[in-house]
Write a protein that holds these residues in place. Structure first.
Motif, mmCIF file in Angstrom:
data_model
loop_
_atom_site.group_PDB
_atom_site.id
_atom_site.type_symbol
_atom_site.label_atom_id
_atom_site.label_comp_id
_atom_site.label_asym_id
_atom_site.label_seq_id
_atom_site.Cartn_x
_atom_site.Cartn_y
_atom_site.Cartn_z
ATOM 1 N N VAL A 1 -31.681 -47.315 -4.817
ATOM 2 C CA VAL A 1 -31.758 -46.275 -3.788
ATOM 3 C C VAL A 1 -31.873 -44.912 -4.467
ATOM 4 O O VAL A 1 -31.074 -44.598 -5.349
ATOM 5 N N CYS A 2 -32.847 -44.121 -4.050
ATOM 6 C CA CYS A 2 -33.002 -42.782 -4.643
ATOM 7 C C CYS A 2 -31.818 -41.899 -4.238
ATOM 8 O O CYS A 2 -31.605 -41.635 -3.056
ATOM 9 N N LYS A 3 -31.103 -41.450 -5.232
ATOM 10 C CA LYS A 3 -29.910 -40.634 -4.994
ATOM 11 C C LYS A 3 -30.284 -39.252 -4.465
ATOM 12 O O LYS A 3 -29.609 -38.704 -3.595
ATOM 13 N N LYS A 4 -31.372 -38.717 -4.974
ATOM 14 C CA LYS A 4 -31.760 -37.364 -4.566
ATOM 15 C C LYS A 4 -32.212 -37.331 -3.111
ATOM 16 O O LYS A 4 -31.850 -36.418 -2.363
ATOM 17 N N CYS A 5 -32.999 -38.327 -2.701
ATOM 18 C CA CYS A 5 -33.402 -38.427 -1.285
ATOM 19 C C CYS A 5 -32.154 -38.494 -0.403
ATOM 20 O O CYS A 5 -32.071 -37.815 0.627
ATOM 21 N N SER A 6 -31.210 -39.331 -0.807
ATOM 22 C CA SER A 6 -29.993 -39.521 -0.010
ATOM 23 C C SER A 6 -29.219 -38.218 0.122
ATOM 24 O O SER A 6 -28.738 -37.872 1.203
ATOM 25 N N LYS A 7 -29.124 -37.484 -0.993
ATOM 26 C CA LYS A 7 -28.388 -36.216 -0.960
ATOM 27 C C LYS A 7 -29.071 -35.197 -0.060
ATOM 28 O O LYS A 7 -28.404 -34.452 0.650
ATOM 29 N N LYS A 8 -30.399 -35.172 -0.097
ATOM 30 C CA LYS A 8 -31.138 -34.233 0.750
ATOM 31 C C LYS A 8 -30.828 -34.487 2.223
ATOM 32 O O LYS A 8 -30.583 -33.557 2.984
ATOM 33 N N LEU A 9 -30.853 -35.768 2.619
ATOM 34 C CA LEU A 9 -30.560 -36.092 4.018
ATOM 35 C C LEU A 9 -29.114 -35.788 4.365
ATOM 36 O O LEU A 9 -28.812 -35.311 5.455
ATOM 37 N N PRO B 1 -32.048 -42.024 -10.104
ATOM 38 C CA PRO B 1 -32.624 -40.673 -9.990
ATOM 39 C C PRO B 1 -33.946 -40.684 -9.229
ATOM 40 O O PRO B 1 -34.487 -41.749 -8.918
ATOM 41 N N CYS B 2 -34.469 -39.505 -8.979
ATOM 42 C CA CYS B 2 -35.710 -39.332 -8.215
ATOM 43 C C CYS B 2 -36.803 -40.271 -8.718
ATOM 44 O O CYS B 2 -37.019 -40.421 -9.921
ATOM 45 N N LEU B 3 -37.518 -40.878 -7.773
ATOM 46 C CA LEU B 3 -38.575 -41.836 -8.097
ATOM 47 C C LEU B 3 -39.968 -41.216 -7.929
ATOM 48 O O LEU B 3 -40.975 -41.919 -7.898
ATOM 49 N N ASP B 4 -40.014 -39.908 -7.776
ATOM 50 C CA ASP B 4 -41.272 -39.145 -7.690
ATOM 51 C C ASP B 4 -42.132 -39.481 -6.484
ATOM 52 O O ASP B 4 -43.354 -39.372 -6.535
ATOM 53 N N ILE B 5 -41.516 -39.895 -5.408
ATOM 54 C CA ILE B 5 -42.212 -40.067 -4.144
ATOM 55 C C ILE B 5 -41.812 -38.917 -3.219
ATOM 56 O O ILE B 5 -42.650 -38.315 -2.571
ATOM 57 N N CYS B 6 -40.534 -38.645 -3.165
ATOM 58 C CA CYS B 6 -39.943 -37.512 -2.449
ATOM 59 C C CYS B 6 -40.430 -37.363 -1.001
ATOM 60 O O CYS B 6 -41.041 -36.348 -0.644
ATOM 61 N N PRO B 7 -40.176 -38.369 -0.161
ATOM 62 C CA PRO B 7 -40.592 -38.259 1.239
ATOM 63 C C PRO B 7 -39.699 -37.280 2.000
ATOM 64 O O PRO B 7 -38.524 -37.138 1.667
ATOM 65 N N LYS B 8 -40.279 -36.620 2.975
ATOM 66 C CA LYS B 8 -39.465 -35.727 3.808
ATOM 67 C C LYS B 8 -38.823 -36.565 4.902
ATOM 68 O O LYS B 8 -39.511 -37.266 5.631
#
Ligand code: FES
Length: 99
Positions: free
Chosen positions: A15-23, A61-68
């Motif tokens: 699971v992308c940690k950065k995506c999760s933190k953003k949400l 860490p970030c998987l370089d997809i970075c969906p909004k």
């Protein structure tokens, strides 16, 4: 020193940690309790802690997809198909294939 360690995992879910933190910062979460995705997955998949769990749920860490508005998830059984889970979709249906 040991060179191998056994685990009870049938598979791993990354699971992308950065995506999760953003949400999380936007106040959005998954599951009935609006939790961070990794926590919600651990609860729903019956994944406990560490290597004695049935399923490994690992934040990466970030998987370089970075969906909004979504979180990138990789099932180790299907590494060729990455998924983007959104809090808007029904959580139970979304995670069915991750079991
Ligand atoms: S922030 Fe999750 S893929 Fe980049």
């Amino acid at each position: 020193m040991k060179t191998k360690v056994r685990s009870n995992w049938s598979h791993a879910v990354l699971v992308c940690k950065k995506c999760s933190k953003k949400l999380e910062k936007k106040g959005r979460g998954f599951g009935p309790d609006d939790k961070r995705l990794s926590a919600a997955l651990k609860r729903e998949l019956g994944a406990g802690k560490g290597r004695k769990a049935q399923v490994g749920v690992i934040e990466v860490p970030c998987l370089d997809i970075c969906p909004k508005g979504g979180v990138v998830v990789i099932d180790s059984r299907r590494p060729q198909n990455w998924r983007i889970l959104t809090p808007d979709a029904p959580f139970a249906d979304e995670i069915e294939t991750l079991r």
